[in-house]
Design a protein around this motif. Structure first.
Motif, PDB file in Angstrom:
ATOM      1  N   LEU A   1       0.674  -1.319   0.134  1.00 26.47           N
ATOM      2  CA  LEU A   1      -0.096  -0.004   0.086  1.00 26.47           C
ATOM      3  C   LEU A   1       1.030   1.144  -0.078  1.00 26.47           C
ATOM      4  O   LEU A   1       1.807   1.276   0.739  1.00 26.47           O
ATOM      5  N   LEU A   2       0.309   2.160  -0.809  1.00 27.66           N
ATOM      6  CA  LEU A   2       1.064   3.428  -0.833  1.00 27.66           C
ATOM      7  C   LEU A   2       0.771   4.387   0.495  1.00 27.66           C
ATOM      8  O   LEU A   2       1.468   4.961   0.885  1.00 27.66           O
ATOM      9  N   GLU A   3      -0.416   4.257   0.925  1.00 26.35           N
ATOM     10  CA  GLU A   3      -0.832   4.683   2.160  1.00 26.35           C
ATOM     11  C   GLU A   3      -2.251   4.021   2.588  1.00 26.35           C
ATOM     12  O   GLU A   3      -2.810   3.238   1.831  1.00 26.35           O
ATOM     13  N   TYR A   4      -2.298   4.264   3.757  1.00 26.86           N
ATOM     14  CA  TYR A   4      -3.603   3.495   4.267  1.00 26.86           C
ATOM     15  C   TYR A   4      -4.137   4.460   5.472  1.00 26.86           C
ATOM     16  O   TYR A   4      -3.207   5.011   6.363  1.00 26.86           O
ATOM     17  N   THR A   5      -5.363   4.315   6.020  1.00 29.46           N
ATOM     18  CA  THR A   5      -5.842   4.674   7.238  1.00 29.46           C
ATOM     19  C   THR A   5      -6.767   4.092   7.829  1.00 29.46           C
ATOM     20  O   THR A   5      -7.539   3.234   7.395  1.00 29.46           O
ATOM     21  N   GLU A   6      -7.322   4.351   9.217  1.00 25.87           N
ATOM     22  CA  GLU A   6      -8.527   3.563   9.588  1.00 25.87           C
ATOM     23  C   GLU A   6      -9.349   4.745   9.857  1.00 25.87           C
ATOM     24  O   GLU A   6      -9.125   5.819  10.156  1.00 25.87           O
ATOM     25  N   TYR A   7     -10.727   4.611   9.020  1.00 24.35           N
ATOM     26  CA  TYR A   7     -11.643   5.568   9.069  1.00 24.35           C
ATOM     27  C   TYR A   7     -12.755   5.108   9.263  1.00 24.35           C
ATOM     28  O   TYR A   7     -13.446   3.918   8.888  1.00 24.35           O
ATOM     29  N   CYS A   8     -13.651   5.578  10.586  1.00 20.55           N
ATOM     30  CA  CYS A   8     -14.836   5.198  11.143  1.00 20.55           C
ATOM     31  C   CYS A   8     -14.711   3.532  11.323  1.00 20.55           C
ATOM     32  O   CYS A   8     -15.794   2.788  11.010  1.00 20.55           O
ATOM     33  N   GLY A   9     -13.599   3.280  11.639  1.00 24.45           N
ATOM     34  CA  GLY A   9     -13.450   1.686  12.379  1.00 24.45           C
ATOM     35  C   GLY A   9     -13.154   0.718  11.052  1.00 24.45           C
ATOM     36  O   GLY A   9     -12.906  -0.534  11.520  1.00 24.45           O
ATOM     37  N   ASN A  10     -12.938   1.287   9.927  1.00 27.09           N
ATOM     38  CA  ASN A  10     -12.494   0.394   8.870  1.00 27.09           C
ATOM     39  C   ASN A  10     -11.255   0.771   8.212  1.00 27.09           C
ATOM     40  O   ASN A  10     -10.685   2.074   8.127  1.00 27.09           O
ATOM     41  N   TYR A  11     -10.297  -0.212   7.630  1.00 26.11           N
ATOM     42  CA  TYR A  11      -9.151   0.217   7.138  1.00 26.11           C
ATOM     43  C   TYR A  11      -9.524   0.688   5.654  1.00 26.11           C
ATOM     44  O   TYR A  11     -10.486   0.061   4.887  1.00 26.11           O
ATOM     45  N   TYR A  12      -8.623   1.649   4.843  1.00 28.08           N
ATOM     46  CA  TYR A  12      -8.947   2.033   3.691  1.00 28.08           C
ATOM     47  C   TYR A  12      -7.460   2.198   3.121  1.00 28.08           C
ATOM     48  O   TYR A  12      -6.698   2.824   3.988  1.00 28.08           O
ATOM     49  N   GLY A  13      -7.012   1.819   1.820  1.00 32.83           N
ATOM     50  CA  GLY A  13      -5.863   2.069   1.580  1.00 32.83           C
ATOM     51  C   GLY A  13      -5.655   1.970  -0.032  1.00 32.83           C
ATOM     52  O   GLY A  13      -6.457   1.403  -0.637  1.00 32.83           O
ATOM     53  N   THR A  14      -4.505   2.627  -0.422  1.00 35.96           N
ATOM     54  CA  THR A  14      -4.264   2.683  -1.869  1.00 35.96           C
ATOM     55  C   THR A  14      -3.217   1.729  -2.495  1.00 35.96           C
ATOM     56  O   THR A  14      -2.113   1.928  -1.884  1.00 35.96           O
ATOM     57  N   PRO A  15      -3.752   0.895  -3.347  1.00 35.14           N
ATOM     58  CA  PRO A  15      -2.743  -0.343  -3.721  1.00 35.14           C
ATOM     59  C   PRO A  15      -1.447   0.338  -4.508  1.00 35.14           C
ATOM     60  O   PRO A  15      -1.729   1.394  -5.614  1.00 35.14           O
ATOM     61  N   LYS A  16      -0.288   0.247  -4.233  1.00 33.62           N
ATOM     62  CA  LYS A  16       0.835   1.172  -4.763  1.00 33.62           C
ATOM     63  C   LYS A  16       1.069   0.722  -6.257  1.00 33.62           C
ATOM     64  O   LYS A  16       1.229   1.515  -7.066  1.00 33.62           O
ATOM     65  N   LYS A  17       0.873  -0.716  -6.645  1.00 34.21           N
ATOM     66  CA  LYS A  17       1.635  -0.974  -7.958  1.00 34.21           C
ATOM     67  C   LYS A  17       0.740  -0.386  -9.120  1.00 34.21           C
ATOM     68  O   LYS A  17       1.374   0.234 -10.048  1.00 34.21           O
ATOM     69  N   ALA A  18      -0.505  -0.372  -8.687  1.00 31.67           N
ATOM     70  CA  ALA A  18      -1.433   0.156 -10.081  1.00 31.67           C
ATOM     71  C   ALA A  18      -1.067   1.488 -10.270  1.00 31.67           C
ATOM     72  O   ALA A  18      -1.161   2.179 -11.412  1.00 31.67           O
ATOM     73  N   VAL A  19      -1.121   2.402  -9.058  1.00 30.44           N
ATOM     74  CA  VAL A  19      -0.571   3.673  -9.273  1.00 30.44           C
ATOM     75  C   VAL A  19       0.625   4.143 -10.000  1.00 30.44           C
ATOM     76  O   VAL A  19       0.854   4.857 -10.819  1.00 30.44           O
ATOM     77  N   THR A  20       1.746   3.397  -9.687  1.00 32.88           N
ATOM     78  CA  THR A  20       3.045   3.714 -10.183  1.00 32.88           C
ATOM     79  C   THR A  20       2.993   3.337 -11.533  1.00 32.88           C
ATOM     80  O   THR A  20       3.506   4.116 -12.485  1.00 32.88           O
ATOM     81  N   ASP A  21       2.380   2.004 -11.894  1.00 37.08           N
ATOM     82  CA  ASP A  21       2.321   1.583 -13.264  1.00 37.08           C
ATOM     83  C   ASP A  21       1.676   2.512 -14.072  1.00 37.08           C
ATOM     84  O   ASP A  21       2.278   2.942 -15.275  1.00 37.08           O
ATOM     85  N   MET A  22       0.516   3.066 -13.826  1.00 35.65           N
ATOM     86  CA  MET A  22      -0.319   3.909 -14.542  1.00 35.65           C
ATOM     87  C   MET A  22       0.381   5.167 -14.771  1.00 35.65           C
ATOM     88  O   MET A  22       0.254   5.879 -15.744  1.00 35.65           O
ATOM     89  N   LEU A  23       1.066   5.774 -13.747  1.00 33.50           N
ATOM     90  CA  LEU A  23       1.818   7.167 -13.786  1.00 33.50           C
ATOM     91  C   LEU A  23       2.717   6.841 -14.779  1.00 33.50           C
ATOM     92  O   LEU A  23       2.978   7.631 -15.460  1.00 33.50           O
ATOM     93  N   GLU A  24       3.778   5.736 -14.817  1.00 33.71           N
ATOM     94  CA  GLU A  24       4.918   5.522 -15.779  1.00 33.71           C
ATOM     95  C   GLU A  24       4.117   5.429 -17.429  1.00 33.71           C
ATOM     96  O   GLU A  24       4.704   5.992 -18.320  1.00 33.71           O
ATOM     97  N   ALA A  25       2.850   4.879 -17.160  1.00 41.62           N
ATOM     98  CA  ALA A  25       2.327   4.620 -18.578  1.00 41.62           C
ATOM     99  C   ALA A  25       1.886   6.193 -19.022  1.00 41.62           C
ATOM    100  O   ALA A  25       1.172   5.924 -20.121  1.00 41.62           O
ATOM    101  N   GLY A  26       1.919   7.195 -18.384  1.00 42.02           N
ATOM    102  CA  GLY A  26       1.434   8.608 -18.724  1.00 42.02           C
ATOM    103  C   GLY A  26      -0.042   8.807 -18.468  1.00 42.02           C
ATOM    104  O   GLY A  26      -0.449   9.732 -18.888  1.00 42.02           O
ATOM    105  N   LYS A  27      -0.716   7.759 -17.753  1.00 42.73           N
ATOM    106  CA  LYS A  27      -1.977   8.346 -17.166  1.00 42.73           C
ATOM    107  C   LYS A  27      -1.969   9.228 -16.102  1.00 42.73           C
ATOM    108  O   LYS A  27      -1.028   9.021 -15.125  1.00 42.73           O
ATOM    109  N   ASP A  28      -2.887   9.889 -15.904  1.00 44.81           N
ATOM    110  CA  ASP A  28      -3.050  10.708 -14.930  1.00 44.81           C
ATOM    111  C   ASP A  28      -4.038   9.986 -13.876  1.00 44.81           C
ATOM    112  O   ASP A  28      -5.322   9.679 -14.286  1.00 44.81           O
ATOM    113  N   VAL A  29      -3.427   9.953 -12.674  1.00 45.35           N
ATOM    114  CA  VAL A  29      -4.194   8.915 -11.643  1.00 45.35           C
ATOM    115  C   VAL A  29      -5.029   9.824 -10.593  1.00 45.35           C
ATOM    116  O   VAL A  29      -4.184  10.525 -10.054  1.00 45.35           O
TER     117      VAL A  29
END
Ligand code: 5GP
Length: 203
Positions: free
Chosen positions: A69-97
């Motif tokens: 995970l790129l980052e994660y947090t606990e919000y209202c008792g649940n975990y939420y997080g951003t998977p790292k790989k998809a974000v970095t792959d898409m940025l490399e491919a020129g997509k705006d994420v």
């Protein structure tokens, strides 16, 4: 290939961020929506892998421990997080994420990617937000009051964002959002060396 830009979007509940992002994504092919992982239960109408990657707490904790995970947090008792790989792959491919995350996660992303673009979506007024929260008709007065209180707290953090998009009229808000993305992409700070390259006949 020029890398894409990372766009962090936050907004309190009831500000219409899901609808704005849905419409913006439909209008701009170069945008990629990062699907978060969460340990919260799936709500009616949600699809695994589209709305979120739904995980148990144990599975989520494995993702944390494996550094997925790129980052994660606990919000209202649940975990939420951003998977790292998809974000970095898409940025490399020129997509705006696009990351649709709450304020604490947004601040963490800013520390990791200082040149990310931070957009906060605001309601036109607290009165209007109150009206929209009531309109959903799914929550008790007590829950609505809590959400409104939480929204006011979150709104105070809008100060830390680069751009503010007010959702008074949905069509205008979508246009404003897309204009911010385009403006950022054309900013000089994101085109270091471009003028020299053109002048040097390298193209
Ligand atoms: P909900 O449960 O209503 O879908 O989301 C609750 C809050 O969690 C929203 O403010 C949403 O933007 C935020 N959120 C969703 N995914 C992530 C994530 O990956 N990281 C962080 N930090 N917040 C998230």
């Amino acid at each position: 290939m020029k890398k894409g830009i990372l766009i962090v979007v936050s907004a309190p509940a009831g500000c219409g961020k899901d609808t704005i992002l849905e419409q913006a994504l439909a209008k701009n092919d170069n945008l990629f929506y990062s699907v978060s992982a969460t340990s919260r239960a799936m709500r009616p109408g949600e699809t695994d892998g589209v709305s979120y990657h739904f995980k148990t707490r144990e599975q989520f904790e494995d993702m944390i421990n494996n550094g997925e995970l790129l980052e994660y947090t606990e919000y209202c008792g649940n975990y939420y997080g951003t998977p790292k790989k998809a974000v970095t792959d898409m940025l490399e491919a020129g997509k705006d994420v696009i990351l649709k995350i709450e304020i604490e996660g947004a601040a963490n992303v800013k520390r990791i990617f200082p040149d990310c673009t931070m957009i906060f979506i605001l309601p036109p007024s607290i009165k209007e937000l109150d009206r929209r929260l009531h309109k959903r008709g799914t929550e008790t007065e007590e829950v609505i009051a809590l959400r409104l209180q939480q929204a006011k707290k979150e709104l105070a953090f809008a100060e830390n964002y680069d751009y503010l998009v007010v959702n008074e009229d949905l069509t205008v808000a979508v246009e404003d959002f897309l204009a911010v993305v385009m403006g950022e992409k054309c900013s000089k700070k994101r085109s270091v060396g471009l003028i020299e390259e053109i002048l040097s006949d390298e193209r």
